[in-house]
Design a protein around this motif. Structure first.
Motif, PDB file in Angstrom:
ATOM      1  N   HIS A   2       0.824  -1.216   0.000  1.00 59.95           N
ATOM      2  CA  HIS A   2       0.000   0.000   0.000  1.00 59.95           C
ATOM      3  C   HIS A   2       0.856   1.263   0.000  1.00 59.95           C
ATOM      4  O   HIS A   2       0.439   2.287  -0.537  1.00 59.95           O
ATOM      5  CB  HIS A   2      -0.971  -0.025   1.176  1.00 59.95           C
ATOM      6  CG  HIS A   2      -2.048  -1.038   0.970  1.00 59.95           C
ATOM      7  ND1 HIS A   2      -1.898  -2.356   1.324  1.00 59.95           N
ATOM      8  CD2 HIS A   2      -3.255  -0.940   0.388  1.00 59.95           C
ATOM      9  CE1 HIS A   2      -2.987  -3.023   0.987  1.00 59.95           C
ATOM     10  NE2 HIS A   2      -3.827  -2.185   0.414  1.00 59.95           N
ATOM     11  N   SER A  47      -7.080   6.035  -3.292  1.00 63.77           N
ATOM     12  CA  SER A  47      -8.183   5.338  -2.624  1.00 63.77           C
ATOM     13  C   SER A  47      -7.816   3.891  -2.313  1.00 63.77           C
ATOM     14  O   SER A  47      -8.212   3.362  -1.269  1.00 63.77           O
ATOM     15  CB  SER A  47      -9.457   5.411  -3.465  1.00 63.77           C
ATOM     16  OG  SER A  47      -9.366   4.578  -4.599  1.00 63.77           O
ATOM     17  N   ARG A  51      -7.315   1.785   1.753  1.00 65.68           N
ATOM     18  CA  ARG A  51      -7.941   0.566   2.262  1.00 65.68           C
ATOM     19  C   ARG A  51      -7.233   0.085   3.517  1.00 65.68           C
ATOM     20  O   ARG A  51      -7.849  -0.521   4.378  1.00 65.68           O
ATOM     21  CB  ARG A  51      -7.911  -0.543   1.214  1.00 65.68           C
ATOM     22  CG  ARG A  51      -8.817  -0.297   0.044  1.00 65.68           C
ATOM     23  CD  ARG A  51      -8.688  -1.428  -0.953  1.00 65.68           C
ATOM     24  NE  ARG A  51      -9.598  -1.242  -2.073  1.00 65.68           N
ATOM     25  CZ  ARG A  51      -9.593  -1.999  -3.141  1.00 65.68           C
ATOM     26  NH1 ARG A  51      -8.733  -3.006  -3.246  1.00 65.68           N
ATOM     27  NH2 ARG A  51     -10.442  -1.766  -4.117  1.00 65.68           N
TER      28      ARG A  51
END
Length: 106
Positions: A2, A47, A51
């Motif tokens: 991420h 976006s 998460r």
């Protein structure tokens, strides 16, 4: 993973900022199209990173990468001024990004 996605999103923010400048107020088609495509891709990747990453961390790092990257691109490519105060401001933004990353090691 991420963090890598967030880094790419931040780099795309630099791309769209640069091409927005080059679009001359969205009057040139190719730079305008690159701007819009990079904006969409950057937002989607941001976006995805959210998460897992906290909102405040992800958004701060994303905008910080965009700010530092745009500053550097402006100085190195567009011959914008590299005044001491601007360099200090960039260094402070960079230190804030590093602290944000370290505060969310994971």
């Amino acid at each position: 993973m991420h963090w890598i996605i967030l880094l790419i999103a931040g780099l795309l923010e630099v791309v769209w900022a640069f091409y927005m400048k080059k679009s001359e107020g969205f009057t040139l088609l190719v730079p305008s199209a690159i701007t819009v495509a990079a904006m969409i891709a950057s937002g989607v990747l941001l976006s995805f990173s959210m998460r897992v990453l906290p909102l405040g961390t992800a958004y701060t790092v994303w905008t910080g990468i965009g700010a530092i990257g745009s500053f550097l691109l402006g100085v190195l490519v567009l011959n914008e001024p590299a005044a001491p105060m601007r360099i200090l401001a960039g260094a402070m933004i960079l230190s804030g990004l590093l602290m944000m990353k370290l505060s969310n090691a994971g």
